[in-house]
Design a protein around this motif. Structure first.
Motif, short mmCIF file in Angstrom:
data_model
loop_
_atom_site.label_atom_id
_atom_site.label_comp_id
_atom_site.label_asym_id
_atom_site.label_seq_id
_atom_site.Cartn_x
_atom_site.Cartn_y
_atom_site.Cartn_z
N ASN A 1 -1.75 4.12 2.16
CA ASN A 1 -1.21 3.17 3.13
C ASN A 1 -1.68 3.50 4.54
O ASN A 1 -0.90 3.70 5.48
CB ASN A 1 0.31 3.14 3.08
CG ASN A 1 0.89 2.00 3.91
OD1 ASN A 1 0.21 1.01 4.17
ND2 ASN A 1 2.14 2.13 4.32
N LYS B 1 -11.60 1.71 0.37
CA LYS B 1 -10.60 0.74 -0.06
C LYS B 1 -9.50 1.40 -0.89
O LYS B 1 -8.30 1.12 -0.71
CB LYS B 1 -11.27 -0.37 -0.88
CG LYS B 1 -12.14 -1.31 -0.07
CD LYS B 1 -12.81 -2.34 -0.96
CE LYS B 1 -13.71 -3.26 -0.17
NZ LYS B 1 -14.42 -4.24 -1.05
N LYS C 1 -5.20 2.78 7.50
CA LYS C 1 -6.35 1.98 7.86
C LYS C 1 -7.50 2.93 8.18
O LYS C 1 -7.36 3.84 9.00
CB LYS C 1 -6.04 1.11 9.09
CG LYS C 1 -7.23 0.35 9.65
CD LYS C 1 -7.77 -0.66 8.67
CE LYS C 1 -8.94 -1.44 9.27
NZ LYS C 1 -9.54 -2.37 8.29
N ILE C 2 -8.64 2.74 7.51
CA ILE C 2 -9.81 3.60 7.72
C ILE C 2 -10.91 2.78 8.39
O ILE C 2 -11.36 1.77 7.86
CB ILE C 2 -10.32 4.20 6.40
CG1 ILE C 2 -9.21 5.06 5.77
CG2 ILE C 2 -11.57 5.04 6.65
CD1 ILE C 2 -9.59 5.67 4.44
N TYR D 1 0.84 -1.20 0.00
CA TYR D 1 0.00 0.00 0.00
C TYR D 1 0.88 1.25 0.00
O TYR D 1 1.94 1.29 0.61
CB TYR D 1 -0.90 0.02 1.22
CG TYR D 1 -2.12 -0.89 1.12
CD1 TYR D 1 -2.25 -1.80 0.09
CD2 TYR D 1 -3.13 -0.84 2.07
CE1 TYR D 1 -3.36 -2.63 0.00
CE2 TYR D 1 -4.25 -1.65 2.00
CZ TYR D 1 -4.36 -2.55 0.96
OH TYR D 1 -5.46 -3.37 0.87
N GLU E 1 -4.20 5.36 11.48
CA GLU E 1 -5.61 4.97 11.43
C GLU E 1 -6.51 6.20 11.36
O GLU E 1 -6.32 7.16 12.12
CB GLU E 1 -6.00 4.11 12.63
CG GLU E 1 -7.44 3.61 12.56
CD GLU E 1 -7.81 2.75 13.74
OE1 GLU E 1 -8.83 2.04 13.66
OE2 GLU E 1 -7.08 2.79 14.75
N GLU F 1 -7.25 3.60 1.31
CA GLU F 1 -6.34 2.78 2.12
C GLU F 1 -5.15 2.33 1.29
O GLU F 1 -4.00 2.38 1.76
CB GLU F 1 -7.09 1.56 2.68
CG GLU F 1 -8.04 1.90 3.82
CD GLU F 1 -8.73 0.67 4.38
OE1 GLU F 1 -9.03 0.67 5.59
OE2 GLU F 1 -8.98 -0.29 3.61
#
Length: 389
Positions: free
Chosen positions: A340, A333, A342-343, A186, A385, A336
């Motif tokens: 790189n 998606k 995280k959601i 990512y 995040e 993310e």
């Protein structure tokens, strides 16, 4: 590491290289590697090479290849890194003592024991290039390396996030299927020029497995993720992209393939030329014309096609993100992969909304600010995040 610990580590590593370790000694060696915080204290590579050279079961050509590769990088030490993520399924094991992995940024050679119980661990941020002979290169923007095969012949060059195949496979046919692979994490992209001159740009979170020569009269590659192809025409040796159950037969063309594992469709968008899509019997091939998208349902195994604006699907090539009537789930998606991160979406009602947006090479903070301003999406940032509420 104390002098006595270093001496014991050296003894264990030498026995491991010679394939003389007991199960207890192997466990002790792996524990040393996991707990090691001072890589400069670990056995010097010259001592390892001496043991590798003496290893009775090692193929001479393979040994020479290891020696030649190691000599390209000065002042190498044997070290280990703390495991972050398991990319075992993308690696090809070198069966004699483990995997020799080049880490360009630290100028180190990683000796990684590989088995089902001790999978390969590789840093998240590195692009992973695995040669068919088992040698792995960890790639970042500063990488500058020449690749060799087991015979010591030059087969490829890596410069930054670009690979060029310089093997002699263009005019040769082989019966042994030997494939290289590259994994792009990512937040990264990677470009390749294959042995026949075909250019491939891989998007984030993608893996491409590809040969260095014509195999069984075909040029066949395997894709998990997304890639843009510009294929050199060769009527005698067709180019085929295998995306799990979907086959894309190419007739000299430029096109985009999206085949991420979590998606319910595999999409092919044709920019120019011609491609055929089929699953199972090639006689059921469906041809695409420029400007069309073919969508393969992974559940129903049905292929549908329709006319689309191709730039919606190829904007990522220029580092851009374009969304038209996109669900929030699909946007998450792509964000993310692209950034790189995280959601974590805690607002279920967003799933019912479709969005339109164009993002150039904007930092993630500006993208989130836009979503907040236009769609009133609230969020917080906690390290890597993003929490949406």
């Amino acid at each position: 590491m104390s002098p006595s610990e270093k001496e014991n580590f050296q003894r264990l590593l030498k026995k491991y290289v010679r394939n003389e370790s007991t199960e207890i000694e192997l466990e002790e060696l792996f524990n040393y590697i996991k707990l090691q915080n001072h890589p400069n204290d670990i056995l010097d590579v010259t001592e390892v090479l001496k043991n590798v050279k003496e290893f009775p079961e090692m193929d001479p050509e393979g040994r020479d290849r290891i020696l030649k590769s190691i000599l390209q990088t000065p002042q190498i030490k044997v070290t280990a890194r703390n495991p972050k993520r398991n990319y075992w399924k993308y690696a090809v094991a070198a069966i004699f003592i483990g995997l020799f992995v080049w880490n360009n940024s630290s100028d180190k050679l990683l000796v990684l024991p590989v088995s089902e119980s001790t999978p390969l661990q590789i840093p998240d941020e590195k692009i992973i290039f695995t040669q068919s002979n088992g040698v792995i290169s960890l790639i970042d923007d500063s990488t500058d390396r020449t690749l060799y095969n087991d015979k010591g012949e030059k087969v490829g060059e890596i410069t930054g996030k670009f690979f060029k195949d310089v093997s002699v496979g263009k005019d040769s046919q082989v019966k042994v299927t030997a494939y290289n692979s590259v994994y792009v994490p990512y937040g990264k992209t990677f470009e390749l020029v294959l042995f026949d001159g075909t250019r491939v740009l891989l998007n984030a979170g993608s893996t491409l497995v590809f040969p260095s020569s014509i195999v069984d009269e075909k040029r066949q590659v395997y894709l998990d993720g997304e890639a843009y192809f510009d294929v050199v025409h060769n009527a005698t040796n067709p180019f085929i992209v295998k995306a799990n159950d979907l086959n894309i037969k190419v007739y000299g063309t430029s096109f985009n393939v999206s085949n991420y594992g979590e998606d319910i469709y595999s999409d092919v968008v044709l920019v120019e030329g011609s491609v055929g899509m089929y699953s199972g019997n090639p006689s059921n091939e469906i041809r695409l014309s420029p400007g069309e998208k073919g969508s393969f349902s992974k559940k129903d195994r049905i292929i549908d096609k329709r006319v689309v604006p191709t730039t919606l699907y190829t904007s990522w090539i220029n580092g851009e993100l374009v969304f038209r009537n996109a669900t929030f789930e699909s946007i998450v998606k792509k964000l993310e992969r692209h950034y790189n991160v995280k959601i974590n979406n805690q607002k279920a009602s967003l799933a019912e909304i479709t969005f339109n947006a164009n993002f150039g090479k904007e930092p993630l903070e500006k993208v989130l600010a836009y979503l907040n301003r236009i769609y009133e999406i609230e969020y917080t940032i906690n390290g890597n995040e993003i929490i949406i509420f």
